[in-house]
Design a protein around this motif. Structure first.
Motif, short mmCIF file in Angstrom:
data_model
loop_
_atom_site.label_atom_id
_atom_site.label_comp_id
_atom_site.label_asym_id
_atom_site.label_seq_id
_atom_site.Cartn_x
_atom_site.Cartn_y
_atom_site.Cartn_z
N SER A 167 3.02 2.22 -0.17
CA SER A 167 2.67 0.89 0.35
C SER A 167 1.21 0.54 0.15
O SER A 167 0.84 -0.65 0.18
CB SER A 167 3.02 0.81 1.84
OG SER A 167 2.21 1.70 2.59
N LEU A 193 6.47 -3.95 0.67
CA LEU A 193 6.03 -4.06 2.05
C LEU A 193 4.51 -4.19 2.15
O LEU A 193 3.98 -5.06 2.86
CB LEU A 193 6.50 -2.84 2.83
CG LEU A 193 6.28 -2.83 4.34
CD1 LEU A 193 7.11 -3.91 5.01
CD2 LEU A 193 6.64 -1.46 4.91
N GLY A 194 3.79 -3.33 1.42
CA GLY A 194 2.34 -3.37 1.47
C GLY A 194 1.77 -4.66 0.91
O GLY A 194 0.84 -5.25 1.48
N LEU A 202 2.47 -7.70 3.46
CA LEU A 202 1.88 -7.70 4.80
C LEU A 202 0.37 -7.53 4.81
O LEU A 202 -0.25 -7.71 5.87
CB LEU A 202 2.53 -6.60 5.65
CG LEU A 202 4.04 -6.72 5.87
CD1 LEU A 202 4.54 -5.57 6.73
CD2 LEU A 202 4.39 -8.05 6.49
N ALA A 203 -0.22 -7.15 3.70
CA ALA A 203 -1.68 -7.00 3.66
C ALA A 203 -2.37 -8.36 3.75
O ALA A 203 -1.85 -9.37 3.27
CB ALA A 203 -2.10 -6.27 2.38
N TYR A 218 -5.75 -4.78 6.84
CA TYR A 218 -4.72 -3.90 6.27
C TYR A 218 -4.01 -3.09 7.35
O TYR A 218 -3.35 -2.10 7.05
CB TYR A 218 -5.34 -2.98 5.22
CG TYR A 218 -6.15 -3.75 4.20
CD1 TYR A 218 -5.52 -4.46 3.19
CD2 TYR A 218 -7.54 -3.80 4.29
CE1 TYR A 218 -6.26 -5.20 2.27
CE2 TYR A 218 -8.28 -4.53 3.37
CZ TYR A 218 -7.64 -5.23 2.37
OH TYR A 218 -8.36 -5.97 1.47
N PRO A 226 0.52 -3.73 7.53
CA PRO A 226 1.45 -2.89 6.75
C PRO A 226 1.46 -1.44 7.21
O PRO A 226 2.51 -0.78 7.18
CB PRO A 226 0.94 -3.02 5.31
CG PRO A 226 -0.46 -3.47 5.43
CD PRO A 226 -0.52 -4.31 6.66
N ASN A 227 0.32 -0.94 7.68
CA ASN A 227 0.28 0.44 8.15
C ASN A 227 0.98 0.60 9.50
O ASN A 227 1.59 1.65 9.76
CB ASN A 227 -1.17 0.91 8.24
CG ASN A 227 -1.78 1.19 6.88
OD1 ASN A 227 -1.60 2.25 6.32
ND2 ASN A 227 -2.51 0.21 6.35
N CYS A 258 4.65 0.67 8.63
CA CYS A 258 4.99 1.98 8.05
C CYS A 258 5.00 3.06 9.12
O CYS A 258 5.85 3.97 9.09
CB CYS A 258 4.00 2.33 6.94
SG CYS A 258 4.16 1.33 5.46
#
Length: 575
Positions: A37, A168-169, A172-173, A194, A197-198, A201
């Motif tokens: 991601s 996904l990354g 959503l970033a 950022y 996304p994390n 995850c």
């Protein structure tokens, strides 16, 4: 006739462990989603940190972020493998997932490059799941007939996660910039662009940890018989869901019997469950009271663990080295392909400096969207090749034959790839997709083949965790150096006028892997020893029961005695 095969003596092939493989896949898919991601936004993350003085330095720092995980994983892989041999596979797998969740959370809150590097390194240190995962699959699949199917599931899951993770990354970033109507400036999403996304995850990986605690069974040969409170809680939850919690006598009896039978292997079930014939009841003979409770943990007495020095046989070492070579040149391809596609074409004036067939410079000049489409096609095709192509080919020519065929063919791929820039403009993209499919076909079949060879070459299941730990560490070290070395060679080649320099150096590495594959063998490992032992036991049992030579000898020895007795009786009657 002696030793003739008996139709009922052959061991029945066990069922494929579909349920546990599914649960293991659910745990596994969390890692590629989290790992992949970061790639869509790592360039912009480094840019926001402000550490790169020029744009040309951004890829260097981005490579450091990627390599931090691999170097840390290399340093801890052997330790996690040995620990899994001592405490079991399940605790190590769940610890690795929890470490991934923690590192993603820290990575999302990273305000600068050192914290980001620390987060990635922490994820690598706490994650030894590559080697332990292969060990778990090897212990679940105990017969060669199931190996082609089993060793395609995890690569398929990785391919699926490698598609979902970047999507996904990328989506959503930077939510404040991309979705201003939902995420307002000045909020936490603006301070940590950022983080979103994390966080997602981390939630996905946490779900994987919960699934593993509740439903994943231990596979270690000695540790799988111990009590597992998490697994008991999972069974209780399932019982509630399926409506088996009414506590009727029938339901309780079924649950108790399933629990007892799950602790017993098929060959060690009580006689009453092997046949419908019951033993006669003898009421006059009371059964003695047991002096102590039955300990089901003693059903399988632990075997002596072989010495670690005996783990690394010649074939094990050859397979580990082959795995490292494969990991090195495949990661160089993966890292060089986007750079190759984004490199612009040279100006017309530079064409005069070319001196074919080796001296030329060129690229494709694609934008990020076009490169993303190429990588998505790569991931989709990898899934299809893993599921449909690999099982068919490996059943026909075997794991060793397939690995040798791919290893010998790999140099051609690396030699030919840089020449794509010489194709006519209407065929250049066709050439890219041909090379991508070519590469995916090779990699999706080479890795499972090597995993099967390494598993079968292990002298004992009790040493498999250590062996796979060393193999995973070797691959991690090669993956850590691969992008750095290939990036340096790619840059140097462009300056000297040889854009194929990095590709051709990787081709030299593949030639070494091809030569190594020619001296590999698939004989003399754990699987062959187990099959030979089972066959000897079966033949010994048949010889004991159906030794016709011994029966003929007994009859021949009895005939003179019978004749003598008949003569004596006739003599007495005459008298």
């Amino acid at each position: 006739m002696a030793g003739a095969p008996h139709p009922g003596s052959r061991k029945r092939v066990p069922k494929f462990p579909a349920k546990q493989m599914t649960i293991l896949a659910l745990c596994r898919i969390c890692e590629p989603i989290a790992f992949m991601s970061i790639f869509p936004y790592v360039y912009f993350m480094i840019q926001d940190f402000g550490v790169a003085k020029t744009e040309a330095m951004i890829p260097v720092y981005a490579g450091m972020v990627t390599s931090a995980f691999a170097f840390a994983e290399f340093s801890s892989g052997v330790a996690w493998g040995r620990l899994s041999d001592k405490i079991g596979r399940k605790p190590v797998l769940l610890t690795g997932l929890a470490g991934t969740a923690l590192s993603m959370l820290i990575f999302g809150f990273a305000p600068n490059l050192p914290v980001a590097l620390l987060a990635r390194a922490l994820g690598g240190l706490l994650n030894g799941n590559i080697g332990v995962l292969q060990t778990t699959v090897a212990e679940m699949v105990t017969v060669k007939e199931h190996q082609p199917r089993a060793y395609t599931i995890m690569p398929f899951v990785w391919c699926l996660g490698s598609i979902l993770g970047p999507m996904l990354g990328g989506a959503l970033a930077r939510p404040v910039r991309n979705y201003p109507s939902i995420f307002s400036p000045g909020t936490i999403w603006d301070r940590f662009p950022y983080l979103l996304p994390n966080l997602v995850c981390t939630a996905i990986v946490t779900c994987g940890v919960v699934v593993g605690i509740l439903f994943l069974e231990e596979t270690h040969e000695e540790k799988k018989y111990r009590r597992d409170p998490g697994l008991e809680a999972g069974k209780w939850i399932l019982a509630k869901i399926v409506g088996c919690a009414d506590k009727t006598a029938k339901c309780e009896k079924a649950n108790d019997m399933d629990e007892v039978l799950s602790l017993l292997s098929e060959d060690e079930q009580p006689p009453g469950y092997r046949t419908t014939e019951g033993s006669p009841n003898l009421p006059s003979t009371p059964s003695p009271e047991p002096q102590e409770a039955l300990d089901l943990n003693d059903i399988h007495p632990p075997r002596a663990k072989p010495a670690a020095s005996k783990a690394f046989t010649r074939q094990v070492v050859l397979n580990i080295v082959g795995y490292g070579i494969l990991a090195y040149h495949t990661i160089t391809f993966d890292s060089m392909l986007p750079t190759f596609l984004s490199t612009p074409d040279p100006s017309p004036g530079e064409g005069s400096a070319w001196a074919l067939p080796f001296k030329f410079v060129g690229g494709y000049g694609l934008n990020t969207k076009e490169i993303g489409i190429v990588l998505s096609v790569q991931g989709i095709y990898s899934m299809l090749a893993t599921v449909f192509l690999f099982p068919i080919v490996v059943r026909r020519i075997g794991a060793l034959g397939l690995f040798r065929l791919i290893a010998i063919s790999y140099p051609v791929l690396y030699i030919a790839t840089p020449y794509l820039v010489l194709l006519p403009s209407n065929l250049r993209m066709v050439g890219v997709y041909v090379v991508v499919i070519w590469k995916c076909t090779f990699s999706t079949m080479a890795y499972p083949s090597n995993a099967i060879l390494l598993t079968n070459s292990a002298p004992s299941l009790l040493l498999l965790g250590t062996i796979n730990g060393v193999a995973a560490s070797t691959a991690s070290l090669c993956r850590a150096f691969g992008p750095t070395v290939s990036g340096f060679l790619f840059s140097a080649g462009l300056k000297m006028g040889y854009s194929g320099l990095a590709w051709w150096c990787s081709a030299l590495i593949t030639i070494g892997g091809a030569l190594l594959s020619l001296i590999m063998t698939d004989e003399g490992g754990r699987m062959d020893n187990d099959e030979k032992h089972d066959e000897d036991q079966e033949l010994g049992f048949e010889d004991h029961i159906l030794d016709h030579n011994a029966l003929d000898s007994a009859i021949a020895a009895a005939e003179p005695r019978s004749t003598n007795r008949d003569d004596e009786m006739d003599h007495l009657i005459v008298k």
